[in-house]
Design an enzyme around this catalytic site. Structure first.
Site, mmCIF file in Angstrom:
data_model
loop_
_atom_site.group_PDB
_atom_site.id
_atom_site.type_symbol
_atom_site.label_atom_id
_atom_site.label_comp_id
_atom_site.label_asym_id
_atom_site.label_seq_id
_atom_site.Cartn_x
_atom_site.Cartn_y
_atom_site.Cartn_z
ATOM 1 N N GLY A 102 0.769 -1.245 0.000
ATOM 2 C CA GLY A 102 0.000 0.000 0.000
ATOM 3 C C GLY A 102 0.796 1.289 0.000
ATOM 4 O O GLY A 102 0.227 2.373 -0.169
ATOM 5 N N GLU A 157 4.020 -6.709 2.131
ATOM 6 C CA GLU A 157 3.682 -7.087 0.748
ATOM 7 C C GLU A 157 3.715 -5.877 -0.188
ATOM 8 O O GLU A 157 2.704 -5.564 -0.814
ATOM 9 C CB GLU A 157 2.268 -7.679 0.692
ATOM 10 C CG GLU A 157 2.039 -8.910 1.535
ATOM 11 C CD GLU A 157 0.564 -9.326 1.573
ATOM 12 O OE1 GLU A 157 0.306 -10.506 1.829
ATOM 13 O OE2 GLU A 157 -0.317 -8.458 1.371
ATOM 14 N N PRO A 158 4.831 -5.210 -0.317
ATOM 15 C CA PRO A 158 4.854 -4.017 -1.172
ATOM 16 C C PRO A 158 4.855 -4.387 -2.653
ATOM 17 O O PRO A 158 5.482 -5.363 -3.053
ATOM 18 C CB PRO A 158 6.178 -3.343 -0.797
ATOM 19 C CG PRO A 158 7.035 -4.467 -0.315
ATOM 20 C CD PRO A 158 6.132 -5.507 0.288
ATOM 21 N N TYR A 209 -8.773 5.101 -13.111
ATOM 22 C CA TYR A 209 -8.783 5.862 -11.839
ATOM 23 C C TYR A 209 -8.584 7.362 -12.040
ATOM 24 O O TYR A 209 -8.364 8.073 -11.058
ATOM 25 C CB TYR A 209 -7.617 5.434 -10.930
ATOM 26 C CG TYR A 209 -7.344 3.974 -10.753
ATOM 27 C CD1 TYR A 209 -8.316 3.110 -10.262
ATOM 28 C CD2 TYR A 209 -6.081 3.455 -11.016
ATOM 29 C CE1 TYR A 209 -8.023 1.768 -10.072
ATOM 30 C CE2 TYR A 209 -5.782 2.111 -10.831
ATOM 31 C CZ TYR A 209 -6.773 1.275 -10.351
ATOM 32 O OH TYR A 209 -6.475 -0.044 -10.157
ATOM 33 N N CYS A 258 -11.063 3.364 -29.369
ATOM 34 C CA CYS A 258 -12.356 4.005 -29.610
ATOM 35 C C CYS A 258 -13.154 4.192 -28.325
ATOM 36 O O CYS A 258 -14.196 3.561 -28.131
ATOM 37 C CB CYS A 258 -13.145 3.171 -30.597
ATOM 38 S SG CYS A 258 -12.195 2.897 -32.076
ATOM 39 N N TYR A 285 1.121 -1.905 -12.078
ATOM 40 C CA TYR A 285 -0.248 -1.883 -12.585
ATOM 41 C C TYR A 285 -0.291 -1.241 -13.975
ATOM 42 O O TYR A 285 -1.257 -0.569 -14.327
ATOM 43 C CB TYR A 285 -1.194 -1.182 -11.586
ATOM 44 C CG TYR A 285 -1.058 -1.765 -10.188
ATOM 45 C CD1 TYR A 285 -1.556 -3.028 -9.904
ATOM 46 C CD2 TYR A 285 -0.353 -1.090 -9.184
ATOM 47 C CE1 TYR A 285 -1.382 -3.593 -8.650
ATOM 48 C CE2 TYR A 285 -0.172 -1.647 -7.928
ATOM 49 C CZ TYR A 285 -0.696 -2.905 -7.668
ATOM 50 O OH TYR A 285 -0.519 -3.463 -6.432
HETATM 51 N N1 PLP Z 1 -1.207 -7.167 -0.779
HETATM 52 C C1 PLP Z 1 -2.480 -7.324 -1.181
HETATM 53 C C2 PLP Z 1 -3.330 -8.334 -0.484
HETATM 54 C C3 PLP Z 1 -2.992 -6.549 -2.228
HETATM 55 O O1 PLP Z 1 -4.253 -6.717 -2.623
HETATM 56 C C4 PLP Z 1 -2.139 -5.595 -2.851
HETATM 57 C C5 PLP Z 1 -2.649 -4.741 -3.926
HETATM 58 O O2 PLP Z 1 -3.781 -4.639 -4.240
HETATM 59 C C6 PLP Z 1 -0.821 -5.491 -2.415
HETATM 60 C C7 PLP Z 1 -0.383 -6.286 -1.372
HETATM 61 C C8 PLP Z 1 0.148 -4.531 -3.046
HETATM 62 O O3 PLP Z 1 -0.252 -3.225 -2.903
HETATM 63 P P1 PLP Z 1 0.714 -2.055 -3.338
HETATM 64 O O4 PLP Z 1 1.077 -2.277 -4.754
HETATM 65 O O5 PLP Z 1 -0.084 -0.835 -3.137
HETATM 66 O O6 PLP Z 1 1.905 -2.093 -2.435
#
Ligand code: PLP
Length: 413
Positions: A239, A273-274, A316, A343, A371
């Site tokens: 996040g 979990e970056p 977004y 289009c 993304y």
């Molecule tokens: N962990 C989980 C469960 C997620 O759903 C996400 C993204 O949606 C992430 C980690 C990674 O998020 P970010 O790319 O914002 O670090």
């Protein structure tokens, strides 16, 4: 911080001229900087050294095998959300002990595959999922580790579509439900419920939402400890926000300083979990201008990349910095919309930009590493872009450009 910089009037990725890459590999082209990728991974690692956490790069942000390999080789684990991502993790030989698996809709097939691979744990998002994993584990004569994903009901102060820790989103379970599951753990004899997981959203630039969420789960951990339930892991998700425009996101070390004391209080092994933080600014989408279209009302820079290549602006209204690959003096001072050929009126990469380019010039859309390609599609029957990884003075293709033939390969008349 990233390694896309001008030297005089030319944009470079590390030591490679971006215009050379575009000439050689054609456009649209994703260009990634390995130095940026590693720098960001190591920044997080260093910031959290005191806790020696397990860092599981979030595969969904950019799942190219070469990107995964660079990170896995540098010690990263992987956060996955599908059987396809598990397959990628296997292909880069990521140890199962470094894989965590979230998703609200894991199928029986996916659960079996992950158990077979011996992943560290599932991040479980509902009671039915818990029952399903327990039944599958029993049928396989296995004991499986799981963490429960808590939905802490905090406002992440980001776009609604990437807010995942509010109670009205589909993610995780409320605290009371999670507490009850822990207290009734015996119902799941083939599970070891040993962790708590949160992931409250993406592109979060402040620490306060993380702090609020961690405080909530810390309380829960204390309550459980009081009942003799001792956990192993606290996974605080990803996040962390990055700079796309004028944001002033916290650095990894600012973030770490704020949350480490709270995480220490939990007494548990920490998992991170970056995704975006590691790969977002390590990538740029390079495109070529096809036409400059002036109407009585607007100036459009029409380029050969579109929403199918980079969906974030359309999805977004996300802002990406757009730069000329070579700075040249033109005459127009009008603001332009940078659009693709798809289009849809929603097909744009940037709006009202001061981008003075002419026909056949290259542009670079920065911050496209996360993304970006991962969300690309073949909409309008557009073959997907090629991807190139730069390492100093070297650049190698890490995904070939798709051909027309690729577009119809699976189709049957
Ligand atoms: N962990 C989980 C469960 C997620 O759903 C996400 C993204 O949606 C992430 C980690 C990674 O998020 P970010 O790319 O914002 O670090």
């Amino acid at each position: 911080m990233h390694y896309f910089n001008y030297k005089k009037n030319d944009l470079y990725c590390e030591e490679m001229l971006v215009s050379d890459l575009a000439n050689k590999f054609a456009t649209p082209l994703y260009v990634y900087s390995q130095a940026t990728l590693l720098d960001h991974f190591r920044k997080i690692k260093k910031a959290f050294t005191a806790l020696n956490p397990l860092i599981c790069y979030s595969v969904k942000a950019n799942s190219n095998l070469a990107i995964l390999k660079v990170l896995v080789k540098d010690g990263s684990g992987l956060d996955i959300v599908s059987g396809g991502e598990l397959y990628r993790a296997q292909k880069v030989v990521c140890s199962g002990k470094k894989i965590v698996y979230a998703s609200v809709g894991k199928t029986t097939k996916e659960i079996k595959e992950a158990i077979n691979y011996g992943i560290l744990m599932f991040n479980v998002e509902s009671s039915p999922e818990l029952a399903r994993i327990n039944a599958i584990a029993a049928s396989m004569h296995k004991n499986v580790k799981v963490a429960l994903r808590v939905n802490p009901d905090v406002e992440a102060m980001t776009h609604d579509y990437i807010t995942t820790g509010k109670k009205d989103t589909k993610f995780g379970m409320d605290i009371a439900t999670v507490r009850n599951i822990f207290l009734n753990g015996a119902k799941y004899p083939n599970l070891k419920i040993v962790g708590i997981h949160i992931h409250i959203g993406s592109q979060i630039t402040k620490s306060s939402p993380f702090i609020a969420a961690i405080k909530r789960v810390n309380k829960l951990i204390d309550v459980l400890r009081g009942k003799g339930i001792i956990l192993e892991h606290l996974n605080i998700g990803g996040g962390l926000g990055i700079i796309y425009n004028k944001e002033t996101p916290q650095t990894a070390s600012d973030f770490a300083k704020k949350v480490i004391p709270l995480l220490k209080k939990s007494g548990l092994k920490i998992v991170l979990e970056p995704g975006r933080f590691i790969v977002g600014n390590a990538g740029a989408l390079i495109a070529k201008t096809t036409y400059i279209k002036e109407t009585p009302f607007k100036r459009f820079v029409i380029v050969d990349a579109a929403m199918n290549d980079l969906l974030r602006p359309s999805l977004y209204e996300a802002y990406h910095t757009i730069l000329p690959v070579k700075k040249v003096k033109y005459k127009s001072s009008k603001l332009s919309d940078i659009v693709g050929p798809v289009c849809e009126s929603g097909d744009f990469l940037g709006k009202a930009r001061a981008l003075d380019v002419g026909e056949n010039d290259y542009i670079a859309v920065l911050g496209a590493g996360a993304y970006g390609f991962a969300m690309s599609s073949n909409y309008n029957s557009r073959p997907r872009a090629a991807e190139v990884l730069v390492n100093g003075k070297e650049a190698r293709i890490i995904r070939k450009r798709e051909s027309y033939k690729d577009l119809i390969q699976k189709e049957i008349i």
